[in-house]
Design a protein around this motif. Structure first.
Motif, mmCIF file in Angstrom:
data_model
loop_
_atom_site.group_PDB
_atom_site.id
_atom_site.type_symbol
_atom_site.label_atom_id
_atom_site.label_comp_id
_atom_site.label_asym_id
_atom_site.label_seq_id
_atom_site.Cartn_x
_atom_site.Cartn_y
_atom_site.Cartn_z
ATOM 1 N N PHE A 30 0.835 -1.191 0.000
ATOM 2 C CA PHE A 30 0.000 0.000 0.000
ATOM 3 C C PHE A 30 0.880 1.256 0.000
ATOM 4 C CE2 PHE A 30 -3.108 -3.079 1.401
ATOM 5 C CZ PHE A 30 -4.292 -2.618 0.838
ATOM 6 N N VAL A 31 0.476 2.230 -0.803
ATOM 7 C CA VAL A 31 1.176 3.514 -0.863
ATOM 8 C C VAL A 31 0.138 4.629 -0.759
ATOM 9 C CG1 VAL A 31 3.059 2.600 -2.268
ATOM 10 C CG2 VAL A 31 1.057 3.592 -3.379
ATOM 11 N N LYS A 32 0.614 5.842 -0.502
ATOM 12 C CA LYS A 32 -0.270 6.998 -0.423
ATOM 13 C C LYS A 32 -0.441 7.612 -1.809
ATOM 14 C CE LYS A 32 2.216 8.839 2.836
ATOM 15 N NZ LYS A 32 2.731 9.779 3.859
ATOM 16 N N GLY A 33 -1.694 7.878 -2.164
ATOM 17 C CA GLY A 33 -1.954 8.467 -3.465
ATOM 18 C C GLY A 33 -3.377 8.235 -3.918
ATOM 19 N N PHE A 34 -3.541 8.036 -5.231
ATOM 20 C CA PHE A 34 -4.847 7.876 -5.843
ATOM 21 C C PHE A 34 -4.775 6.791 -6.922
ATOM 22 C CE2 PHE A 34 -4.266 12.222 -4.514
ATOM 23 C CZ PHE A 34 -5.453 12.552 -3.861
ATOM 24 N N ARG A 35 -5.942 6.314 -7.316
ATOM 25 C CA ARG A 35 -6.066 5.476 -8.502
ATOM 26 C C ARG A 35 -6.537 6.380 -9.633
ATOM 27 N NH1 ARG A 35 -10.074 0.761 -7.387
ATOM 28 N NH2 ARG A 35 -9.521 0.278 -9.556
ATOM 29 N N MET A 36 -5.734 6.485 -10.682
ATOM 30 C CA MET A 36 -6.089 7.353 -11.805
ATOM 31 C C MET A 36 -6.855 6.529 -12.837
ATOM 32 S SD MET A 36 -3.624 9.775 -14.135
ATOM 33 C CE MET A 36 -2.838 8.370 -14.962
ATOM 34 N N LEU A 37 -8.171 6.557 -12.735
ATOM 35 C CA LEU A 37 -9.029 5.843 -13.667
ATOM 36 C C LEU A 37 -9.125 6.661 -14.952
ATOM 37 C CD1 LEU A 37 -10.965 3.414 -14.088
ATOM 38 C CD2 LEU A 37 -12.803 4.902 -13.290
ATOM 39 N N THR A 38 -8.791 6.042 -16.093
ATOM 40 C CA THR A 38 -8.675 6.772 -17.349
ATOM 41 C C THR A 38 -9.491 6.092 -18.439
ATOM 42 O OG1 THR A 38 -6.425 7.432 -16.744
ATOM 43 C CG2 THR A 38 -7.062 7.704 -19.053
ATOM 44 N N LEU A 39 -10.197 6.899 -19.217
ATOM 45 C CA LEU A 39 -10.919 6.444 -20.407
ATOM 46 C C LEU A 39 -10.241 7.052 -21.611
ATOM 47 C CD1 LEU A 39 -13.421 5.100 -21.780
ATOM 48 C CD2 LEU A 39 -14.583 7.303 -21.494
ATOM 49 N N GLY A 40 -9.875 6.201 -22.584
ATOM 50 C CA GLY A 40 -9.190 6.676 -23.773
ATOM 51 C C GLY A 40 -9.751 6.060 -25.035
ATOM 52 N N TRP A 41 -9.357 6.635 -26.165
ATOM 53 C CA TRP A 41 -9.795 6.194 -27.501
ATOM 54 C C TRP A 41 -8.585 5.792 -28.321
ATOM 55 C CZ3 TRP A 41 -8.361 8.055 -32.257
ATOM 56 C CH2 TRP A 41 -9.132 7.667 -33.363
ATOM 57 N N SER A 42 -8.728 4.767 -29.154
ATOM 58 C CA SER A 42 -7.630 4.332 -30.015
ATOM 59 C C SER A 42 -8.178 3.788 -31.319
ATOM 60 C CB SER A 42 -6.791 3.255 -29.321
ATOM 61 O OG SER A 42 -5.798 2.741 -30.204
ATOM 62 N N ASP A 43 -7.453 4.059 -32.398
ATOM 63 C CA ASP A 43 -7.788 3.471 -33.700
ATOM 64 C C ASP A 43 -6.733 2.458 -34.145
ATOM 65 O OD1 ASP A 43 -5.661 5.119 -34.276
ATOM 66 O OD2 ASP A 43 -6.569 6.055 -36.033
ATOM 67 N N GLY A 44 -5.851 2.075 -33.217
ATOM 68 C CA GLY A 44 -4.799 1.127 -33.543
ATOM 69 C C GLY A 44 -3.465 1.785 -33.825
ATOM 70 N N ASN A 45 -3.472 3.093 -34.091
ATOM 71 C CA ASN A 45 -2.240 3.838 -34.323
ATOM 72 C C ASN A 45 -2.059 4.986 -33.335
ATOM 73 O OD1 ASN A 45 -0.834 2.797 -36.835
ATOM 74 N ND2 ASN A 45 -2.926 3.005 -37.592
ATOM 75 N N SER A 46 -3.127 5.701 -33.057
ATOM 76 C CA SER A 46 -3.074 6.848 -32.158
ATOM 77 C C SER A 46 -3.970 6.608 -30.951
ATOM 78 C CB SER A 46 -3.524 8.127 -32.884
ATOM 79 O OG SER A 46 -2.691 8.395 -33.996
ATOM 80 N N PHE A 47 -3.475 7.020 -29.793
ATOM 81 C CA PHE A 47 -4.262 6.948 -28.561
ATOM 82 C C PHE A 47 -4.537 8.364 -28.080
ATOM 83 C CE2 PHE A 47 -4.650 6.979 -23.950
ATOM 84 C CZ PHE A 47 -5.628 6.015 -23.748
ATOM 85 N N VAL A 48 -5.812 8.616 -27.720
ATOM 86 C CA VAL A 48 -6.222 9.936 -27.241
ATOM 87 C C VAL A 48 -6.951 9.752 -25.910
ATOM 88 C CG1 VAL A 48 -7.601 11.988 -27.706
ATOM 89 C CG2 VAL A 48 -6.453 10.803 -29.592
ATOM 90 N N PRO A 49 -6.447 10.323 -24.811
ATOM 91 C CA PRO A 49 -7.171 10.245 -23.522
ATOM 92 C C PRO A 49 -8.409 11.124 -23.563
ATOM 93 C CG PRO A 49 -5.217 11.622 -23.314
ATOM 94 C CD PRO A 49 -5.163 11.035 -24.692
ATOM 95 N N LEU A 50 -9.521 10.598 -23.077
ATOM 96 C CA LEU A 50 -10.787 11.321 -23.094
ATOM 97 C C LEU A 50 -11.114 11.968 -21.746
ATOM 98 C CD1 LEU A 50 -12.990 8.764 -25.060
ATOM 99 C CD2 LEU A 50 -12.113 10.939 -25.913
ATOM 100 N N ALA A 51 -11.043 11.184 -20.694
ATOM 101 C CA ALA A 51 -11.409 11.678 -19.363
ATOM 102 C C ALA A 51 -10.727 10.823 -18.318
ATOM 103 C CB ALA A 51 -12.931 11.657 -19.182
ATOM 104 N N PHE A 52 -10.673 11.349 -17.103
ATOM 105 C CA PHE A 52 -10.028 10.622 -16.013
ATOM 106 C C PHE A 52 -10.684 11.014 -14.706
ATOM 107 C CE2 PHE A 52 -7.922 14.665 -16.026
ATOM 108 C CZ PHE A 52 -7.706 14.948 -14.684
ATOM 109 N N SER A 53 -10.401 10.232 -13.679
ATOM 110 C CA SER A 53 -10.838 10.552 -12.324
ATOM 111 C C SER A 53 -9.781 10.065 -11.354
ATOM 112 C CB SER A 53 -12.181 9.881 -12.013
ATOM 113 O OG SER A 53 -12.615 10.200 -10.701
#
Length: 369
Positions: free
Chosen positions: A72-95
Motif C-alpha cells: 500500500f502507498v499513499k496516493g490515488f487510482r487514476m481511472l482513465t478512459l481513452g480512444w484508439s484506432d490502432g495507431n493513435s491513442f487519445v485520452p478522453l477523461a479521467f478521475s
C-alpha cells in the motif's frame, strides 16, 4: 452590480473534464477522417497509480494498493478512459479516485468547497467505486459525440455486473478474464469456473495460437433475459500449460478478431508510461489541493494529445492534404502477430508478479515479519 464572493467562486472554478473532452473529441474527429469506415476504433478503460507517497496533507489522499510493488502507498487510482484506432491513442477523461472507505483516506475533502462547483462534484466522485465512475466517464464521453461501441478493459474490471451494465449502454465488451473460484459461467446447463470450462472444451490440434472458443451465459439483463458471451482461449507459446482467456459480448465476432481488437488495449499502457516517465505526471506538482491535481493532470493529458497529433502528422501521409488523402493508403491497423506478442508480454508480467508474491510469502523476512 457587485459580484458576491460565492458567485466569484463558481465562476473561477474550471471544468477541466469538459475542457479535455472538447479537445479530445475534436482531435478524434480529425483522426477518424484519415481512416476508412471499416476500421474498428475502441474505447479503453484502465487505472494506474497516482503516487503522492511523500505527502502527508494532500487532500483526499488515501492508502492505495500498488499491484507492481505489492504494498500500500499513499496516493490515488487514476481511472482513465481513452480512444484508439490502432495507431493513435487519445485520452478522453479521467478521475483521481481516493477511497470509498473512510478508514483508508488519509485526508478528507476541503469542507469549504462550494457544492455548486465542478470541484465539489469531482471530490464526491473520487469517493465512489471505480466501476460506478467508469460509466460516468463513458456517459460524458458519449454526450460529447464519441460513438465508439467497442469497450476494452483488463481483468481488474471483469465482473458480470460491470459487463452487463456495459451491454445496457449498447457497448461490445472485450476483456481479459481472471480464473477466480467465485466467478461462474453457464455452460451446457451447468455453472462452471473458468478452469473447469477450459477442461471441458476440445482443443485445436497442432500449434494453433487460439486453443478453443465457446459461447456461455454470464447473467441476465434488466428484462430477465440471459446475456451470452464468447470466451476465447489463447495459447502461451513459451509455456504450453498456460493460457489466456478473453471474453467478448458479441458472439458473432470471429475469434481472431476478438484477439486482435483486445491487443489495442496495450496503447493505454504506453500512455501511462509516457505521462509518468516523460511528461512528469505527479512529479512536477507540489500542490496539496484536489483541484490543483485535477488541473495539472488535465494539462499533462493535453500535452500528450498534442504529441499524439504531431506524431500522426509526421507518420500518416494522409494528413498532408486532400490529394494525399485520396491517393495514399491509410495506416495499417494493428496485426495479429503483434497482438500475440502483447498478450504474451502481459501473461509473462502476471506470472512474474505471482512468482514474486509466492517468494515473499515463503521468505522468513517477508512483509508480515
Amino acid at each position: 452590480m457587485p459580484v458576491s464572493k460565492r458567485t466569484r467562486c463558481i465562476a473561477s472554478t474550471p471544468n477541466s473534464r469538459r475542457f479535455l473532452l472538447l479537445l479530445s473529441s475534436a482531435v478524434i474527429a480529425r483522426m477518424k477522417a484519415l481512416t476508412s469506415e471499416d476500421r474498428v476504433d475502441v474505447l479503453i478503460v484502465d487505472d494506474s497509480l497516482y503516487s503522492r507517497n511523500r505527502s502527508k496533507k494532500v487532500e483526499l489522499a488515501a492508502r492505495v494498493f500498488d499491484h507492481a510493488a505489492h504494498r500500500f502507498v499513499k496516493g490515488f487510482r487514476m481511472l482513465t478512459l481513452g480512444w484508439s484506432d490502432g495507431n493513435s491513442f487519445v485520452p478522453l477523461a479521467f478521475s483521481l479516485l481516493s477511497s470509498e472507505k473512510v478508514e483508508n483516506r488519509i485526508q478528507e475533502a476541503n469542507p469549504s468547497v462550494d457544492r455548486r462547483t465542478s470541484g465539489y462534484h469531482r471530490r464526491r466522485e473520487s469517493m465512489s467505486k471505480a466501476t460506478v465512475t467508469l460509466f460516468e466517464l463513458l456517459e460524458q464521453a458519449q454526450a460529447m459525440g464519441i460513438q465508439t461501441r467497442v469497450l476494452l478493459f483488463d481483468s481488474w474490471f471483469t465482473f458480470p455486473s460491470t459487463i452487463l451494465r456495459a451491454v445496457q449502454h449498447k457497448m461490445t465488451v472485450i476483456c481479459m478474464l481472471k480464473a477466480l473460484k467465485t466467478l461462474h459461467y453457464l455452460y451446457d446447463g451447468k455453472k462452471v469456473t473458468l478452469p473447469q470450462l477450459y477442461g471441458l472444451l476440445t482443443k485445436r490440434r497442432g500449434r494453433a495460437k487460439i486453443l478453443a472458443s465457446v459461447v456461455v451465459g454470464i447473467g441476465n439483463d434488466e428484462n430477465g433475459k440471459e446475456v451470452q458471451a464468447k470466451i476465447v482461449f489463447v495459447r502461451d507459446r513459451q509455456r504450453s500449460k498456460q493460457w489466456l482467456a478473453l471474453l467478448c459480448t458479441d458472439t458473432t465476432m470471429a475469434d481472431e478478431e476478438v484477439v486482435r481488437l483486445y491487443g489495442k488495449r496495450w496503447d493505454i499502457e504506453v500512455f501511462f508510461k509516457m505521462v509518468k516517465s516523460h511528461l512528469r505526471l505527479a512529479k512536477e506538482l507540489q500542490g496539496r489541493s484536489y483541484d490543483s491535481m485535477i488541473a495539472h493532470t488535465s494539462i499533462v493529458f493535453a500535452r500528450y494529445i498534442y504529441l499524439a497529433v504531431k506524431t500522426r502528422n509526421e507518420q500518416d501521409p494522409r494528413t498532408l492534404g486532400r490529394l494525399f488523402l485520396e491517393l495514399c493508403d491509410e495506416m495499417s491497423d494493428v496485426r495479429n502477430a503483434e497482438i500475440i506478442h502483447r498478450l504474451l508480454t502481459l501473461l509473462s508480467q502476471a506470472i512474474e508478479q505471482k512468482r514474486r508474491c509466492h517468494h515473499d510469502d515463503l521468505s522468513p523476512f517477508g512483509a508480515n515479519h
